[in-house]
Design a protein around this motif. Structure first.
Motif, PDB file in Angstrom:
ATOM      1  N   GLY A  17      69.409  56.183  58.472  1.00 21.61           N
ATOM      2  CA  GLY A  17      68.015  55.499  59.087  1.00 21.61           C
ATOM      3  C   GLY A  17      68.334  53.741  59.362  1.00 21.61           C
ATOM      4  O   GLY A  17      67.191  53.463  59.638  1.00 21.61           O
ATOM      5  N   ALA A  18      69.415  53.505  58.845  1.00 23.08           N
ATOM      6  CA  ALA A  18      69.840  52.190  59.149  1.00 23.08           C
ATOM      7  C   ALA A  18      69.759  51.518  60.783  1.00 23.08           C
ATOM      8  O   ALA A  18      70.011  52.345  61.744  1.00 23.08           O
ATOM      9  N   LEU A  19      68.803  50.457  60.734  1.00 22.56           N
ATOM     10  CA  LEU A  19      68.637  49.790  62.128  1.00 22.56           C
ATOM     11  C   LEU A  19      69.335  48.680  62.458  1.00 22.56           C
ATOM     12  O   LEU A  19      69.370  48.579  63.504  1.00 22.56           O
ATOM     13  N   GLY A  20      69.614  47.862  61.526  1.00 23.17           N
ATOM     14  CA  GLY A  20      70.312  46.905  61.551  1.00 23.17           C
ATOM     15  C   GLY A  20      70.518  46.201  60.347  1.00 23.17           C
ATOM     16  O   GLY A  20      70.062  46.640  59.349  1.00 23.17           O
ATOM     17  N   VAL A  21      71.895  45.360  60.138  1.00 24.97           N
ATOM     18  CA  VAL A  21      72.110  44.703  59.012  1.00 24.97           C
ATOM     19  C   VAL A  21      72.879  43.612  59.136  1.00 24.97           C
ATOM     20  O   VAL A  21      73.348  43.129  60.216  1.00 24.97           O
ATOM     21  N   SER A  40      63.576  44.390  69.758  1.00 30.87           N
ATOM     22  CA  SER A  40      62.419  43.935  69.020  1.00 30.87           C
ATOM     23  C   SER A  40      62.693  43.722  67.663  1.00 30.87           C
ATOM     24  O   SER A  40      61.975  43.341  66.746  1.00 30.87           O
ATOM     25  N   LEU A  41      64.065  43.666  67.379  1.00 27.01           N
ATOM     26  CA  LEU A  41      64.552  43.560  66.039  1.00 27.01           C
ATOM     27  C   LEU A  41      65.661  42.216  66.094  1.00 27.01           C
ATOM     28  O   LEU A  41      67.035  42.740  65.929  1.00 27.01           O
ATOM     29  N   ASP A  42      65.359  40.949  66.212  1.00 26.67           N
ATOM     30  CA  ASP A  42      66.584  40.124  66.291  1.00 26.67           C
ATOM     31  C   ASP A  42      66.814  39.855  64.822  1.00 26.67           C
ATOM     32  O   ASP A  42      66.256  39.196  64.190  1.00 26.67           O
ATOM     33  N   LEU A  43      68.068  40.184  64.506  1.00 24.09           N
ATOM     34  CA  LEU A  43      68.410  39.892  63.246  1.00 24.09           C
ATOM     35  C   LEU A  43      68.690  38.597  62.747  1.00 24.09           C
ATOM     36  O   LEU A  43      68.794  38.036  61.833  1.00 24.09           O
ATOM     37  N   ASN A  44      68.998  37.613  63.875  1.00 24.44           N
ATOM     38  CA  ASN A  44      69.175  36.293  63.451  1.00 24.44           C
ATOM     39  C   ASN A  44      68.093  35.718  63.085  1.00 24.44           C
ATOM     40  O   ASN A  44      67.874  34.689  62.346  1.00 24.44           O
ATOM     41  N   VAL A  45      66.727  35.895  63.636  1.00 21.32           N
ATOM     42  CA  VAL A  45      65.424  35.274  63.530  1.00 21.32           C
ATOM     43  C   VAL A  45      65.026  35.971  62.079  1.00 21.32           C
ATOM     44  O   VAL A  45      64.458  35.274  61.441  1.00 21.32           O
ATOM     45  N   LEU A  99      69.018  44.496  55.122  1.00 21.71           N
ATOM     46  CA  LEU A  99      69.154  45.889  55.662  1.00 21.71           C
ATOM     47  C   LEU A  99      67.809  46.340  56.124  1.00 21.71           C
ATOM     48  O   LEU A  99      66.750  46.289  55.504  1.00 21.71           O
ATOM     49  N   VAL A 100      67.654  46.721  57.689  1.00 20.28           N
ATOM     50  CA  VAL A 100      66.477  47.251  58.075  1.00 20.28           C
ATOM     51  C   VAL A 100      66.594  48.838  58.205  1.00 20.28           C
ATOM     52  O   VAL A 100      67.471  49.378  58.831  1.00 20.28           O
ATOM     53  N   LEU A 101      65.711  49.473  57.695  1.00 30.05           N
ATOM     54  CA  LEU A 101      65.626  50.955  57.711  1.00 30.05           C
ATOM     55  C   LEU A 101      64.568  51.552  58.305  1.00 30.05           C
ATOM     56  O   LEU A 101      63.226  51.105  58.247  1.00 30.05           O
ATOM     57  N   ASP A 102      64.689  52.726  59.060  1.00 30.38           N
ATOM     58  CA  ASP A 102      63.658  53.565  59.732  1.00 30.38           C
ATOM     59  C   ASP A 102      63.041  54.258  58.433  1.00 30.38           C
ATOM     60  O   ASP A 102      63.708  55.258  58.007  1.00 30.38           O
ATOM     61  N   SER A 103      61.704  53.835  58.228  1.00 35.00           N
ATOM     62  CA  SER A 103      61.329  54.448  56.833  1.00 35.00           C
ATOM     63  C   SER A 103      61.155  56.107  57.108  1.00 35.00           C
ATOM     64  O   SER A 103      61.021  56.950  56.281  1.00 35.00           O
ATOM     65  N   ARG A 104      61.065  56.725  58.387  1.00 33.57           N
ATOM     66  CA  ARG A 104      61.022  57.973  58.481  1.00 33.57           C
ATOM     67  C   ARG A 104      62.152  58.719  58.330  1.00 33.57           C
ATOM     68  O   ARG A 104      62.242  59.857  57.980  1.00 33.57           O
ATOM     69  N   ARG A 105      63.263  58.215  58.564  1.00 33.17           N
ATOM     70  CA  ARG A 105      64.773  58.746  57.964  1.00 33.17           C
ATOM     71  C   ARG A 105      65.421  58.479  57.053  1.00 33.17           C
ATOM     72  O   ARG A 105      66.296  58.907  56.674  1.00 33.17           O
TER      73      ARG A 105
END
Length: 124
Positions: A17-21, A40-45, A99-105
């Motif tokens: 479910g990892a979307l970004g790190v 929609s998920l700018d990891l630097n911001v 770490l950003v995760l998709d909560s459904r997965r």
């Protein structure tokens, strides 16, 4: 021992479910490395914004005279988990893994376990 690039790849590949790190310096708010993310998920911001979260929690702990260390900070959204893990070993002072995760997965307990393992192997 793994370097930043290998650690980020490990997180994206081994955590369901990892979307970004990102590896972030909370002194400067700069991401030292990122992997994943989207328009929609700018990891630097996100790195800069979550630096404020870490700093605020550290200040609050100081004001409350809490003599302990933060392991991780969890932010739950409707469809995502945002996990911040402060690094403690081998030159990791002042850094955190984000770490950003998709909560459904995602399995949150397993994600925390894997992130702890990745932190232990990371050489900065």
């Amino acid at each position: 021992m793994t370097n930043t690039e290998t650690a980020l790849k490990d997180a994206m590949g081994s955590i369901e479910g990892a979307l970004g790190v990102a590896l972030v310096d909370y002194g400067s708010g700069m991401a030292l490395g990122t992997l994943g993310g989207s328009q929609s998920l700018d990891l630097n911001v996100a790195a800069a914004g979550n630096t404020d979260v870490v700093r605020a929690k550290l200040r609050t702990m100081e004001m409350l005279n809490i003599q302990d260390a933060i392991e991780d900070i969890l932010i739950t959204l409707g469809g995502q988990y945002h996990l911040i893990r402060l690094l403690t070993g081998r030159g990791g002072n002042g850094l955190f893994l984000y770490l950003v995760l998709d909560s459904r997965r995602a399995n949150l307990a397993m994600a925390r376990h894997q992130l702890k393992r990745i932190e232990a192997e990371l050489e900065v």
